[in-house]
Scaffold this motif. Structure first.
Motif, short mmCIF file in Angstrom:
data_model
loop_
_atom_site.label_atom_id
_atom_site.label_comp_id
_atom_site.label_asym_id
_atom_site.label_seq_id
_atom_site.Cartn_x
_atom_site.Cartn_y
_atom_site.Cartn_z
N LYS A 92 -27.16 1.27 -36.45
CA LYS A 92 -26.95 2.70 -36.85
C LYS A 92 -27.96 3.19 -37.99
N LEU A 93 -28.59 4.16 -37.76
CA LEU A 93 -29.73 4.71 -38.31
C LEU A 93 -29.47 5.95 -39.57
N LYS A 94 -30.19 6.01 -40.40
CA LYS A 94 -30.03 7.30 -41.28
C LYS A 94 -31.44 8.07 -41.33
N LEU A 95 -31.33 8.93 -40.51
CA LEU A 95 -32.53 9.90 -40.18
C LEU A 95 -32.40 11.40 -41.04
N SER A 96 -33.69 11.52 -41.39
CA SER A 96 -33.30 13.03 -42.23
C SER A 96 -33.52 14.07 -41.35
N PRO A 100 -25.68 17.02 -38.22
CA PRO A 100 -24.51 16.33 -37.60
C PRO A 100 -24.53 15.31 -36.94
N SER A 101 -25.70 15.13 -36.47
CA SER A 101 -26.11 13.81 -35.53
C SER A 101 -25.92 12.55 -36.15
N PHE A 113 -30.90 7.16 -30.36
CA PHE A 113 -29.86 8.10 -29.61
C PHE A 113 -29.10 8.58 -30.90
N GLY A 114 -28.43 9.71 -30.68
CA GLY A 114 -27.45 10.29 -31.68
C GLY A 114 -26.40 10.96 -30.79
#
Length: 200
Positions: A92-96, A100-101, A113-114
Protein backbone atom coordinates in the motif's frame (compact mmCIF):
# COMPACT_ATOMS: atom_id res chain seq x y z
CA UNK A 1 -8.70 3.44 -22.98
CA UNK A 2 -9.93 5.64 -25.80
CA UNK A 3 -13.34 4.28 -26.93
CA UNK A 4 -12.05 4.79 -30.45
CA UNK A 5 -9.21 6.31 -32.40
CA UNK A 6 -5.76 4.75 -32.35
CA UNK A 7 -4.48 3.26 -29.12
CA UNK A 8 -0.91 3.51 -30.41
CA UNK A 9 -1.14 7.32 -30.43
CA UNK A 10 -2.41 7.37 -26.85
CA UNK A 11 0.39 5.10 -25.64
CA UNK A 12 2.93 7.21 -27.54
CA UNK A 13 1.56 10.32 -25.85
CA UNK A 14 1.89 8.72 -22.42
CA UNK A 15 5.47 7.73 -23.22
CA UNK A 16 6.27 11.27 -24.42
CA UNK A 17 4.84 12.76 -21.22
CA UNK A 18 6.97 10.39 -19.16
CA UNK A 19 10.11 11.32 -21.09
CA UNK A 20 9.38 15.02 -20.51
CA UNK A 21 9.60 14.43 -16.78
CA UNK A 22 5.96 14.39 -15.69
CA UNK A 23 6.17 12.75 -12.28
CA UNK A 24 2.52 11.71 -11.99
CA UNK A 25 0.60 10.33 -14.95
CA UNK A 26 -2.85 9.11 -13.96
CA UNK A 27 -4.90 6.78 -16.13
CA UNK A 28 -8.52 6.32 -15.08
CA UNK A 29 -10.48 3.26 -16.15
CA UNK A 30 -14.08 2.56 -15.15
CA UNK A 31 -14.52 -1.17 -14.56
CA UNK A 32 -17.67 -2.39 -16.32
CA UNK A 33 -18.89 -5.97 -16.11
CA UNK A 34 -18.92 -7.68 -19.49
CA UNK A 35 -16.96 -4.92 -21.20
CA UNK A 36 -13.44 -4.52 -19.85
CA UNK A 37 -12.93 -6.83 -16.87
CA UNK A 38 -10.65 -9.00 -18.97
CA UNK A 39 -8.35 -5.99 -19.44
CA UNK A 40 -7.60 -5.48 -15.74
CA UNK A 41 -4.58 -7.77 -15.90
CA UNK A 42 -3.22 -5.83 -18.89
CA UNK A 43 -3.53 -2.56 -16.98
CA UNK A 44 -1.75 -4.04 -13.97
CA UNK A 45 1.05 -5.31 -16.22
CA UNK A 46 1.30 -1.81 -17.69
CA UNK A 47 2.08 -0.41 -14.23
CA UNK A 48 4.98 -2.85 -13.94
CA UNK A 49 6.76 -1.49 -17.01
CA UNK A 50 5.55 2.14 -17.07
CA UNK A 51 5.72 4.91 -14.40
CA UNK A 52 1.97 5.54 -14.39
CA UNK A 53 -0.80 5.39 -11.80
CA UNK A 54 -3.71 3.35 -13.18
CA UNK A 55 -6.87 4.00 -11.19
CA UNK A 56 -9.69 1.45 -11.31
CA UNK A 57 -13.04 3.16 -10.71
CA UNK A 58 -16.37 1.55 -9.89
CA UNK A 59 -19.16 2.10 -12.40
CA UNK A 60 -21.55 4.59 -10.78
CA UNK A 61 -25.34 5.01 -11.18
CA UNK A 62 -25.28 8.59 -12.45
CA UNK A 63 -27.81 10.21 -14.83
CA UNK A 64 -28.71 7.94 -17.77
CA UNK A 65 -26.22 5.31 -16.58
CA UNK A 66 -28.71 4.34 -13.86
CA UNK A 67 -30.77 2.41 -16.40
CA UNK A 68 -28.10 -0.21 -17.06
CA UNK A 69 -25.98 0.29 -13.98
CA UNK A 70 -26.69 -2.97 -12.16
CA UNK A 71 -25.83 -5.02 -15.24
CA UNK A 72 -22.54 -3.15 -15.59
CA UNK A 73 -21.49 -2.86 -11.96
CA UNK A 74 -18.36 -4.76 -10.94
CA UNK A 75 -16.37 -4.30 -7.76
CA UNK A 76 -12.79 -3.14 -8.26
CA UNK A 77 -11.25 -5.41 -5.62
CA UNK A 78 -10.97 -8.09 -8.29
CA UNK A 79 -7.54 -6.59 -9.01
CA UNK A 80 -6.29 -8.12 -5.75
CA UNK A 81 -7.38 -11.57 -6.93
CA UNK A 82 -5.53 -11.04 -10.21
CA UNK A 83 -2.37 -10.04 -8.32
CA UNK A 84 -2.61 -13.17 -6.19
CA UNK A 85 -3.19 -15.40 -9.21
CA UNK A 86 -0.17 -13.90 -10.97
CA UNK A 87 2.02 -14.09 -7.88
CA UNK A 88 2.41 -10.31 -7.73
CA UNK A 89 3.10 -9.02 -4.22
CA UNK A 90 1.88 -5.46 -3.69
CA UNK A 91 2.32 -2.82 -1.00
CA UNK A 92 0.00 0.00 0.00
CA UNK A 93 1.21 3.48 -0.89
CA UNK A 94 0.44 6.92 0.46
CA UNK A 95 0.42 9.30 -2.50
CA UNK A 96 -0.40 12.98 -2.08
CA UNK A 97 -2.94 14.60 -4.36
CA UNK A 98 -4.80 11.39 -5.18
CA UNK A 99 -8.02 12.18 -3.34
CA UNK A 100 -10.16 9.11 -2.63
CA UNK A 101 -7.89 6.68 -4.46
CA UNK A 102 -6.40 3.83 -2.39
CA UNK A 103 -3.01 3.28 -3.98
CA UNK A 104 -0.81 0.20 -4.23
CA UNK A 105 2.36 -0.84 -6.01
CA UNK A 106 3.42 -4.24 -7.24
CA UNK A 107 6.90 -4.88 -5.91
CA UNK A 108 9.50 -4.01 -8.50
CA UNK A 109 7.01 -2.07 -10.63
CA UNK A 110 7.76 1.35 -12.09
CA UNK A 111 4.18 2.50 -11.61
CA UNK A 112 1.28 1.94 -9.24
CA UNK A 113 -2.46 1.29 -9.23
CA UNK A 114 -5.33 2.75 -7.28
CA UNK A 115 -8.87 1.78 -6.34
CA UNK A 116 -11.75 4.27 -6.26
CA UNK A 117 -14.86 2.53 -4.97
CA UNK A 118 -17.63 4.98 -4.03
CA UNK A 119 -20.32 2.29 -4.32
CA UNK A 120 -18.88 -0.52 -2.22
CA UNK A 121 -16.86 1.67 0.16
CA UNK A 122 -18.35 5.13 0.62
CA UNK A 123 -15.74 7.80 1.43
CA UNK A 124 -17.92 10.93 1.53
CA UNK A 125 -16.78 12.06 4.98
CA UNK A 126 -13.17 12.31 3.82
CA UNK A 127 -13.91 13.70 0.34
CA UNK A 128 -12.43 17.16 -0.24
CA UNK A 129 -13.23 17.45 -3.95
CA UNK A 130 -15.04 20.26 -5.75
CA UNK A 131 -15.75 20.11 -9.48
CA UNK A 132 -16.26 22.91 -11.97
CA UNK A 133 -18.32 21.86 -14.98
CA UNK A 134 -17.52 22.97 -18.53
CA UNK A 135 -20.35 25.51 -18.36
CA UNK A 136 -19.03 27.10 -15.17
CA UNK A 137 -21.03 25.50 -12.37
CA UNK A 138 -19.43 24.45 -9.09
CA UNK A 139 -20.43 21.03 -7.73
CA UNK A 140 -19.57 19.83 -4.24
CA UNK A 141 -20.62 16.25 -5.06
CA UNK A 142 -20.77 14.54 -8.45
CA UNK A 143 -23.81 12.47 -7.43
CA UNK A 144 -26.25 15.16 -6.28
CA UNK A 145 -27.77 17.89 -8.47
CA UNK A 146 -26.69 20.77 -6.17
CA UNK A 147 -24.46 23.26 -7.97
CA UNK A 148 -23.57 26.96 -7.91
CA UNK A 149 -23.22 29.12 -11.02
CA UNK A 150 -19.77 30.73 -10.97
CA UNK A 151 -20.01 32.55 -14.29
CA UNK A 152 -21.90 35.51 -12.84
CA UNK A 153 -19.41 35.82 -9.97
CA UNK A 154 -16.14 36.05 -11.89
CA UNK A 155 -16.00 39.85 -11.60
CA UNK A 156 -16.88 39.87 -7.90
CA UNK A 157 -14.13 38.39 -5.72
CA UNK A 158 -16.26 38.44 -2.57
CA UNK A 159 -19.18 36.66 -4.25
CA UNK A 160 -16.82 34.13 -5.79
CA UNK A 161 -15.21 33.41 -2.41
CA UNK A 162 -18.62 33.05 -0.78
CA UNK A 163 -19.74 30.59 -3.46
CA UNK A 164 -16.67 28.39 -2.98
CA UNK A 165 -16.95 28.54 0.81
CA UNK A 166 -20.66 27.65 0.60
CA UNK A 167 -19.92 24.66 -1.62
CA UNK A 168 -17.29 23.41 0.82
CA UNK A 169 -19.50 24.00 3.85
CA UNK A 170 -22.49 22.25 2.27
CA UNK A 171 -20.68 19.17 1.00
CA UNK A 172 -23.07 16.23 1.49
CA UNK A 173 -22.17 13.71 4.18
CA UNK A 174 -23.29 10.84 1.99
CA UNK A 175 -24.56 9.83 -1.42
CA UNK A 176 -27.00 7.05 -2.27
CA UNK A 177 -25.08 5.02 -4.82
CA UNK A 178 -24.63 1.90 -2.68
CA UNK A 179 -26.56 -1.23 -3.60
CA UNK A 180 -28.69 -1.09 -0.45
CA UNK A 181 -29.47 2.62 -0.90
CA UNK A 182 -31.00 2.53 -4.38
CA UNK A 183 -34.65 2.22 -3.31
CA UNK A 184 -34.54 4.65 -0.40
CA UNK A 185 -36.21 8.06 -0.53
CA UNK A 186 -33.64 10.65 -1.54
CA UNK A 187 -33.43 13.87 0.47
CA UNK A 188 -31.77 15.62 -2.47
CA UNK A 189 -32.24 15.37 -6.21
CA UNK A 190 -29.61 13.24 -8.01
CA UNK A 191 -27.72 14.99 -10.79
CA UNK A 192 -29.12 15.13 -14.30
CA UNK A 193 -25.63 15.51 -15.77
CA UNK A 194 -23.64 12.78 -17.45
CA UNK A 195 -20.14 12.09 -16.13
CA UNK A 196 -18.66 13.63 -19.28
CA UNK A 197 -20.40 16.90 -18.35
CA UNK A 198 -19.26 16.83 -14.73
CA UNK A 199 -15.58 16.13 -15.27
CA UNK A 200 -13.09 14.26 -13.13
Amino acid sequence: MTRGGKLEKVLAGIEAASQQGFKTIKLNTVVIHGQNQEELKDFLQYTITQPVNVRFIEFMPIASQKDNWLQGYAGVKEVFTICQDEGWVYDKLKLSGNGPSENYQIRGAKGSFGLIHPVSCQFCESCNRLRVTADGCLKSCLYWADEINLRNKLDDAAAFYTAVFTALHDKPKNHQMALDEQDKVKKRQPTWRHMSQIGG
